[in-house]
Design an enzyme around this catalytic site. Sequence first.
Site, PDB file in Angstrom:
ATOM      1  N   ASP A  35       0.817  -1.210   0.000  1.00 35.21           N
ATOM      2  CA  ASP A  35       0.000   0.000   0.000  1.00 35.21           C
ATOM      3  C   ASP A  35       0.853   1.263   0.000  1.00 35.21           C
ATOM      4  OD1 ASP A  35      -2.108  -1.718   0.070  1.00 35.21           O
ATOM      5  OD2 ASP A  35      -3.158  -0.692   1.689  1.00 35.21           O
ATOM      6  N   CYS A  86       1.709  -8.636   4.018  1.00 33.91           N
ATOM      7  CA  CYS A  86       1.245  -7.253   3.920  1.00 33.91           C
ATOM      8  C   CYS A  86      -0.269  -7.120   3.804  1.00 33.91           C
ATOM      9  CB  CYS A  86       1.986  -6.540   2.797  1.00 33.91           C
ATOM     10  SG  CYS A  86       3.725  -6.244   3.238  1.00 33.91           S
ATOM     11  N   ASP A  87      -0.694  -5.872   3.669  1.00 36.59           N
ATOM     12  CA  ASP A  87      -2.024  -5.416   4.048  1.00 36.59           C
ATOM     13  C   ASP A  87      -3.207  -6.261   3.579  1.00 36.59           C
ATOM     14  OD1 ASP A  87      -0.328  -3.453   4.867  1.00 36.59           O
ATOM     15  OD2 ASP A  87      -1.577  -1.796   4.219  1.00 36.59           O
ATOM     16  N   LYS A  88      -3.372  -6.436   2.268  1.00 41.58           N
ATOM     17  CA  LYS A  88      -4.569  -7.124   1.772  1.00 41.58           C
ATOM     18  C   LYS A  88      -4.309  -8.606   1.525  1.00 41.58           C
ATOM     19  CE  LYS A  88      -6.036  -3.079   1.991  1.00 41.58           C
ATOM     20  NZ  LYS A  88      -4.743  -2.578   2.451  1.00 41.58           N
ATOM     21  N   CYS A 145       6.111  -2.932   7.681  1.00 39.30           N
ATOM     22  CA  CYS A 145       6.488  -1.651   8.303  1.00 39.30           C
ATOM     23  C   CYS A 145       6.349  -1.697   9.828  1.00 39.30           C
ATOM     24  CB  CYS A 145       5.668  -0.522   7.708  1.00 39.30           C
ATOM     25  SG  CYS A 145       5.856  -0.397   5.924  1.00 39.30           S
ATOM     26  N   GLU A 197      -6.570   4.018   0.233  1.00 35.94           N
ATOM     27  CA  GLU A 197      -6.005   4.340   1.533  1.00 35.94           C
ATOM     28  C   GLU A 197      -5.350   5.714   1.457  1.00 35.94           C
ATOM     29  OE1 GLU A 197      -4.235   1.074   4.004  1.00 35.94           O
ATOM     30  OE2 GLU A 197      -2.409   2.132   3.467  1.00 35.94           O
ATOM     31  N   SER A 199      -4.688   4.371   6.223  1.00 32.10           N
ATOM     32  CA  SER A 199      -3.618   3.449   6.555  1.00 32.10           C
ATOM     33  C   SER A 199      -3.631   3.181   8.049  1.00 32.10           C
ATOM     34  CB  SER A 199      -2.278   4.068   6.157  1.00 32.10           C
ATOM     35  OG  SER A 199      -1.217   3.438   6.823  1.00 32.10           O
TER      36      SER A 199
END
Length: 551
Positions: A78, A119-121, A192, A440, A466
């Site tokens: 992202d 990671c995110d998704k 992150c 985001e 985010s």
Amino acid sequence: MRSDQIKKGVERAPNRALLFATGITREELKKPLIGVATSFTDLIPGHIGMRDLERFIEKGVHAGGGFSFLFGIPGICDGIAMGHRGMHYSLPSRELIADMVETVAMANSLDGLVLLTNCDKITPGMLMAAARVDVPTIVVTAGPMISGRLGTERQNLVSGTFEAVGRYRRGDINDAELCALEECACPGPGACQGLYTANTMACVTETLGMSLPGCATALAVSSKKRRIAYDSGMTIVELVKKDITPRKIMTKAAFDNAIRVDMALGGSTNTCLHIPAIAHEAGITITLDTIDRLSKDTPHITDLLPAGKYYMEDLDMAGGIPAVLNRLQKKLQDNPTVSGVKIKKIAKDAKVFSDEIIRSMDKAYHEEGGIAVLKGNIAPDGSVIKQTAVSAKMMKFTGKAKCFDSEEDAMKAILGGKIVSGDVVVIRYEGPKGGPGMREMLSPTAAIVGMGLADSVALITDGRFSGGTQGPCIGHISPEAMEGGPIGLVRDGDRITIDIPARKLQLEVSAAELKKRAKTWKAPEPKIKTGWLARYSKNVTSASTGGVMKS
């Protein structure tokens, strides 16, 4: 075994011939066939270290008596996709990932799955697939990134780069200082460093019981992570033998526990999309009201980035998710996990190595959990805010609306100095349908912080934020503008009241005036009319229901 339908019987001679072409032996063909869904890519820091973890998962599978097959799953960072067309693809990629894992698992009659993610998704997409397919599954999240260093000062992605953009615009740092931050903020592999969406979802995954204890916080560069990958490979074979499937683990109790841990940590608002979506695939209903109810009853006991001072490496050192469970054990419901140990046993046996990094409930940082759900005439179906990242001064706020129909227009105004104290920035047509893809918006929120406006300016949007967002930023406003939601009726100068303790978000405009405006409102042309995103926008549901695709 499920794989018997492709490897047993005379009529399966062609199937076996093709499997033998991969190099498998006749003896190995008798073993459980384990698919290792790997989201390795050179493009994402959180995933660049996965080649190493793939090896250790394979070793574990073979040592446990299975035979592994790797297959690839795409990923999006992202942070890299943010601020341009690429972010339209991030949330929709969750659906593609779920579909791809389902497709490979079912087409190949795999006996079990190891899902290597970070990671995110990607993590929620894989969990959605696990719940949908309901084949024995274990998840390995690849781990957090270590902190960056500029001299002796620790750095992270959000304050070191996103917020640095606003500081640069204000003249607080120069070109050389900005370049130095860019090069040191993210020093290597991993998600992150704070409790942004990737690490929040890793913590949710472990609490759901889908990862081995310690997996969520074990650093990407650590031998501890290698051992967890190996043990996960061993464990999946046992899960196959015992036919322990995701729906036996991801129960209503598991989701309630996961929400509590999320609230106690102060995790990303994106979990308000992902947890309901995963639960939906498991046949369980989780609403925004469920999240808000549990948040009110769960104290916030950590002080992690972005709003706090501690990093994921600190949380790991303090005992990780087992230690958090230990603090919350009186509020937990017992539930099985992939480790074979029930969640309350994990909680009871865990040690807390820092009373400051993971506080006891009676000494919590905040009495309530990280997320609040606000409703009102501008958000009848709800909206979300990370309340633990809001200063006491901004828990109640009334300001004048400044409206923008895209993130780009809002960003220009913020960096151009056109947003001043007392404003409420309204960004609309950025929801699941209107975006499309519910982009985001860390850039505008971080720019507001970087320009010193976090305690005097609020931001509301039908888009999302985010996990790195802090300050009075309210997202997921539902229904979204593209569906005719009231946020599309706001005009410049309208007064908007935010009252987080009372869970209120109110447009100070009469019902009669809003009805009048609604008569003249007309949906704008879709921003994207071709390709996958055009199809997505026609079939995606509201953010209030997790932004899932219609069946």
